[in-house]
Design a protein around this motif. Structure first.
Motif, PDB file in Angstrom:
ATOM      1  N   ASP A 100       3.163  20.003  -6.930  1.00 52.33           N
ATOM      2  CA  ASP A 100       4.390  19.294  -6.586  1.00 52.33           C
ATOM      3  C   ASP A 100       5.328  19.233  -7.788  1.00 52.33           C
ATOM      4  O   ASP A 100       4.897  19.263  -8.941  1.00 52.33           O
ATOM      5  N   PHE A 103       8.449  13.308  -7.389  1.00 53.76           N
ATOM      6  CA  PHE A 103       7.758  12.091  -6.977  1.00 53.76           C
ATOM      7  C   PHE A 103       8.784  11.166  -6.328  1.00 53.76           C
ATOM      8  O   PHE A 103       9.990  11.283  -6.558  1.00 53.76           O
ATOM      9  N   GLU A 104       8.287  10.280  -5.490  1.00 51.59           N
ATOM     10  CA  GLU A 104       9.152   9.345  -4.773  1.00 51.59           C
ATOM     11  C   GLU A 104       8.855   7.922  -5.216  1.00 51.59           C
ATOM     12  O   GLU A 104       7.744   7.609  -5.644  1.00 51.59           O
ATOM     13  N   PHE A 333       1.543  13.456 -11.206  1.00 51.23           N
ATOM     14  CA  PHE A 333       2.068  13.886  -9.903  1.00 51.23           C
ATOM     15  C   PHE A 333       2.270  15.395  -9.840  1.00 51.23           C
ATOM     16  O   PHE A 333       2.157  16.004  -8.767  1.00 51.23           O
ATOM     17  N   ARG A 336      -0.723  17.624  -8.613  1.00 48.11           N
ATOM     18  CA  ARG A 336      -1.162  17.498  -7.230  1.00 48.11           C
ATOM     19  C   ARG A 336      -0.592  18.665  -6.431  1.00 48.11           C
ATOM     20  O   ARG A 336       0.522  19.127  -6.704  1.00 48.11           O
ATOM     21  N   PRO A 339       2.984  19.539  -1.243  1.00 42.69           N
ATOM     22  CA  PRO A 339       2.784  19.255   0.192  1.00 42.69           C
ATOM     23  C   PRO A 339       3.525  20.278   1.045  1.00 42.69           C
ATOM     24  O   PRO A 339       4.552  20.824   0.626  1.00 42.69           O
ATOM     25  N   ARG A 345       4.393  14.160   1.589  1.00 43.52           N
ATOM     26  CA  ARG A 345       4.061  13.760   0.217  1.00 43.52           C
ATOM     27  C   ARG A 345       3.361  12.406   0.279  1.00 43.52           C
ATOM     28  O   ARG A 345       3.878  11.453   0.842  1.00 43.52           O
ATOM     29  N   PRO A 346       2.160  12.280  -0.287  1.00 41.23           N
ATOM     30  CA  PRO A 346       1.388  11.047  -0.115  1.00 41.23           C
ATOM     31  C   PRO A 346       1.995   9.874  -0.873  1.00 41.23           C
ATOM     32  O   PRO A 346       2.698  10.054  -1.877  1.00 41.23           O
ATOM     33  N   TYR A 348       0.180   7.798  -2.514  1.00 38.68           N
ATOM     34  CA  TYR A 348      -0.549   7.877  -3.776  1.00 38.68           C
ATOM     35  C   TYR A 348      -0.328   9.270  -4.340  1.00 38.68           C
ATOM     36  O   TYR A 348      -1.064  10.211  -4.058  1.00 38.68           O
ATOM     37  N   GLN A 349       0.695   9.418  -5.174  1.00 36.70           N
ATOM     38  CA  GLN A 349       1.159  10.740  -5.570  1.00 36.70           C
ATOM     39  C   GLN A 349       0.815  11.111  -7.007  1.00 36.70           C
ATOM     40  O   GLN A 349       1.139  12.208  -7.456  1.00 36.70           O
ATOM     41  N   ASN A 352       3.297   8.879 -12.776  1.00 38.67           N
ATOM     42  CA  ASN A 352       4.672   9.364 -12.879  1.00 38.67           C
ATOM     43  C   ASN A 352       5.469   8.427 -13.768  1.00 38.67           C
ATOM     44  O   ASN A 352       5.048   7.287 -14.015  1.00 38.67           O
ATOM     45  N   ASN A 399       3.039   3.527  -6.051  1.00 34.15           N
ATOM     46  CA  ASN A 399       3.756   4.796  -6.144  1.00 34.15           C
ATOM     47  C   ASN A 399       3.002   5.857  -6.942  1.00 34.15           C
ATOM     48  O   ASN A 399       3.466   6.982  -7.064  1.00 34.15           O
TER      49      ASN A 399
END
Length: 555
Positions: A100, A103-104, A333, A336, A339, A345-346, A348-349, A352, A399
């Protein structure tokens, strides 16, 4: 020309996806012979990424990796099984990223301060709520001046109707989640027998339009699950449960507004979209994780923790300690897998930059104030700071995620036979009906987490000594002369020091487990992919068995 341009872009994306996923649809795994034939010109193997030729230059997309991993550690590379790009691609033409690149950030609204629980009626009125589902546990409902009674008075003052569900189970199960969901579908059948027909319950409109949870993580998680299955009644229970235990399907849309009023300082559930439960047929915990389950508002009122018994305060405090430690030391992140869709996108990413800020500040506050908050319940400043730290840690791990301490804790809680700590309400006041030996046994969640922590951080530190070093420093250790290979032991020693001070049992053996239980503990941990995959150092059955053996005695 415009349509042709967009068609070409769409085809390019399909072929890029095929390059990663082979001849199966990345969303549902549906095989397609047409796609398989189309992709054969690009792929030398449809079974794995190894052996594939790189995409042609006109189908490649740049590697947008921002260097987060490299800036913070060079040690993750030793434990990662894949490189970021194909070895056959050139430096001038980067291939499709396997990991990835984004991140969100998602969290609940928060209100912090003494006495803010009294404002919940105003909040519900502002939301336009007409009928609220109010969740709590039997113990809180039985106390005359508990926070749940403050909430009920606030709702009465705002002329908001509500129905109380006071049967939430401490450490909920799949059965208790289902019962709570049934209550929301048919409130007359399962509402509080003591409060449903008097002044607290003015009338019963046919449908709920908002939810309030007053209690610890068990209450808030139960309210999240009930809200979900009330909003999507046709769903099977396992549809949204984390894979591989459940199907892991994304929540398809919004749920009712939920206000969470925590009465413990530890779970951080008021900030996250996670609901954890004990899946009884497996003897281990799992959960539901979706950003859509986040409470609309978390009301963090230090007054609500002033009557917590010392062991309850200690166990919940160690939960937030491990939230901070695990989220900061989790796999980054950008290590990982990418996605198939941004929607997948999980939550639990991985660690970050955003979560790091909250996790480190939480760790600093917990280390400073938790002992005082447990040892002196009248120390309102310490309890206030610990409750604020719980919200900070919740934002951090909500997050980023957690890893092995939590993953290993789930079978510990699920397989306990006789242990029950002092200071916790009786089984009947915890929503537990005792029918057989073990029904009233309890290893509180935070306790089950920290019992594994010393062993875990001795194991994971080598994957990123600098991050573990930072954690040890914030917990009070002098790290000036500590070599990288000793960082894990020093961090673990700091955790053990606090465990001993706050009278946490001496490892898994002190709560009734023996080495004969290790195979079952490992079996209960392996399905916890949501968290174990975030370990900075990969684990399998062999590594988990050694970790559980190491966790039998903590000090």
């Amino acid at each position: 020309l415009f349509l042709l341009h967009n068609m070409r872009r769409a085809v390019k994306r399909v072929l890029q996806s095929v390059h990663v996923h082979g001849s199966t649809c990345p969303c549902h795994g549906c095989a397609s012979s047409i796609i398989a034939r189309t992709s054969s010109v690009l792929l030398t193997s449809s079974s794995s990424l190894r052996g594939r030729t790189p995409l042609p230059p006109h189908l490649r997309i740049p590697d947008y990796n921002n260097g987060y991993r490299q800036r913070h550690s060079n040690h993750y590379n030793s434990y990662n099984t894949r490189s970021l790009s194909s070895s056959s691609s050139s430096s001038s033409s980067p291939s499709l990223p396997l990991h990835d690149t984004a991140f969100e950030v998602a969290t609940s609204g928060l209100r912090f301060g003494p006495g803010v629980t009294r404002e919940v009626g105003m909040d519900m009125k502002d939301m336009g709520a007409k009928h609220v589902a109010l969740f709590t546990d039997p113990y809180l409902a039985s106390l005359p001046n508990s926070p749940v009674h403050v909430v009920m008075q606030s709702l009465r003052d705002a002329k908001i109707a509500f129905t109380l569900y006071d049967r939430v189970r401490c450490e909920p199960t799949d059965a208790s989640f289902k019962q709570a969901a049934h209550f929301m579908q048919d409130p007359t059948s399962l509402s509080s027998s003591s409060l449903s027909n008097n002044k607290y319950h003015p009338y019963s409109p046919p449908a709920f339009d908002a939810v309030i949870a007053v209690g610890g993580g068990s209450v808030i998680d139960t309210a999240k699950a009930a809200n979900l299955f009330y909003s999507y009644p046709e769903a099977d229970f396992l549809d949204f449960v984390n894979a591989p235990v459940g199907k892991g399907l994304p929540v398809p849309g919004p749920v009712l507004p939920l206000i969470a009023v925590p009465t413990t300082a530890g779970t951080g559930s008021e900030t996250t979209g996670v609901a954890i439960f004990d899946y009884e047929s497996m003897g281990a915990k799992t959960g539901i994780a979706s950003r859509r389950l986040k409470p609309t508002l978390g009301i963090v009122d230090p007054d609500n923790t002033l009557t917590l018994p010392p062991m309850v305060a200690a166990a919940s405090g160690f939960d937030q300690l491990c939230h901070a430690l695990e989220s900061y030391t989790a796999l980054p992140f950008d290590r990982r897998p990418m996605p198939p869709s941004p929607a997948l996108r999980p939550a639990y990413q991985g660690s970050n930059p955003f979560s790091d800020i909250w996790s480190l500040e939480a760790l600093k506050m917990i280390s400073k104030h938790l002992p005082s908050a447990v040892e002196d319940p009248t120390n309102t400043h310490a309890r206030s700071q610990v409750m604020l730290a719980s919200a900070y840690a919740g934002i951090g791990f909500g997050n980023a995620g957690v890893h092995l301490c939590h993953g290993m804790s789930y079978p510990v809680s699920g397989l306990v036979r006789k242990y029950r700590p002092e200071g916790y309400p009786s089984p009947s006041m915890s929503g537990v009906h005792v029918h057989k030996e073990g029904d009233g046994a309890l290893v509180p969640h935070g306790m089950s987490v920290v019992l594994n922590a010393p062993a875990v951080f001795r194991f994971t530190a080598i994957a990123n000594p600098e991050r573990h070093r930072t954690c040890a420093q914030l917990m009070g250790a002098d790290m000036a002369q500590v070599a990288d290979e000793d960082v894990g032991k020093v961090l673990s020693d700091q955790i053990v020091k606090m465990m001993k001070r706050l009278h946490i049992p001496n490892g898994l053996s002190a709560v009734g487990f023996t080495r004969d239980d290790i195979p079952d503990l490992v079996k209960g941990t392996l399905p916890q992919h949501r968290v174990t995959k975030l370990s900075p150092r990969p684990v399998g059955a062999e590594e988990l068995a050694k970790l559980f053996e190491d966790a039998m005695v903590a000090y």
